[in-house]
Design an enzyme around this catalytic site. Structure first.
Site, PDB file in Angstrom:
ATOM      1  N   ASP A 109      -7.985  -7.030   4.843  1.00 30.95           N
ATOM      2  CA  ASP A 109      -7.887  -8.109   3.862  1.00 30.95           C
ATOM      3  C   ASP A 109      -7.835  -7.483   2.476  1.00 30.95           C
ATOM      4  OD1 ASP A 109      -7.829 -10.843   3.018  1.00 30.95           O
ATOM      5  OD2 ASP A 109      -9.913 -10.647   2.391  1.00 30.95           O
TER       6      ASP A 109
ATOM      7  N   HIS B 200     -14.954 -15.399  -1.841  1.00 29.24           N
ATOM      8  CA  HIS B 200     -14.022 -14.579  -1.076  1.00 29.24           C
ATOM      9  C   HIS B 200     -14.336 -13.112  -1.359  1.00 29.24           C
ATOM     10  CE1 HIS B 200     -10.889 -17.560   0.257  1.00 29.24           C
ATOM     11  NE2 HIS B 200     -11.593 -18.285  -0.593  1.00 29.24           N
TER      12      HIS B 200
ATOM     13  N   ASP C 254     -14.690 -11.062   4.505  1.00 34.63           N
ATOM     14  CA  ASP C 254     -13.613 -11.834   5.125  1.00 34.63           C
ATOM     15  C   ASP C 254     -12.985 -11.078   6.290  1.00 34.63           C
ATOM     16  OD1 ASP C 254     -14.112 -13.791   3.317  1.00 34.63           O
ATOM     17  OD2 ASP C 254     -12.204 -13.671   2.254  1.00 34.63           O
TER      18      ASP C 254
END
Length: 206
Positions: A29, A173, A178
């Site tokens: 990510d 986030h 994540d």
């Protein structure tokens, strides 16, 4: 520094780690300054390698100085501001090691088109080969989820809720948290697909 092999791809295994010669599944990510690969930059990247039981066996993580201002409305999403990022390495300093870690692996991301696009743009700017050039196989959990749950919401948040995966530690986030949550989402998706296929097999046999 790089040896070309099989139709123009690159072997970057400088330290002869043998990573490129073993089957590896990696989830990744990125967090960025925005959505445009030509003008925006990556500020955080995380890649986690798992074994066949989805246990974490290796990882790469870095915060990155984007060398440009992070918009305030983007900072609200991932919490990374210029003051925090100013003393972090620039992408040039970590790009080679990141590619070496990812080389030859089966890669998964939630919306791979975005993450791979941003990473490849950074690699190209720094005169490094793209993910495809180092023989990475790109896969998308968002596409997998859409084929499994057509017509439904398939964002990471929606899938975490659907599979009742604990995300109480996820306040904002972040590439590392994540990615770890994505591994759990993928594990649930694969389990669901395997169960469905097994049920179809039983029906066809009967």
């Amino acid at each position: 520094m790089m040896e070309e092999y099989k139709e123009g791809q690159f072997l970057m295994d400088f330290e002869n780690t043998g990573r490129a010669n073993r089957k590896r599944r990696i989830f990744l990510d990125t967090e960025t300054t925005g959505m445009c690969r030509s003008t925006d930059r990556i500020v955080e990247v995380c890649a986690i390698e798992v074994d066949d039981a989805f246990n974490e066996i290796d990882s790469f993580h870095a915060f990155i100085n984007p060398q440009r201002k992070v918009p305030w409305f983007v900072t609200r999403i991932h919490g990374l501001n210029n003051k925090f990022l100013d003393d972090k390495p620039i992408f040039f300093d970590i790009g080679r090691d990141l590619l070496l870690f990812l080389e030859g692996s089966e890669l998964w991301a939630h919306n791979m088109a975005f993450d791979a696009g941003m990473l490849n743009a950074e690699f190209t700017r720094n005169r490094l080969p793209t993910l495809e050039k180092v023989d990475c196989r790109l896969n998308c959990t968002l596409q997998l989820a859409r084929s499994t749950f057509p017509g439904q919401k398939n964002s990471l948040d929606a899938l975490l809720d659907r599979f009742s995966i604990d995300r109480s530690d996820r306040k904002l986030h972040g590439a590392m948290i994540d990615t770890r949550l994505l591994v759990k989402v993928y594990q649930n998706l694969v389990c669901l697909l395997y169960t469905s296929d097994a049920a179809d097999d039983r029906i066809s046999v009967d």
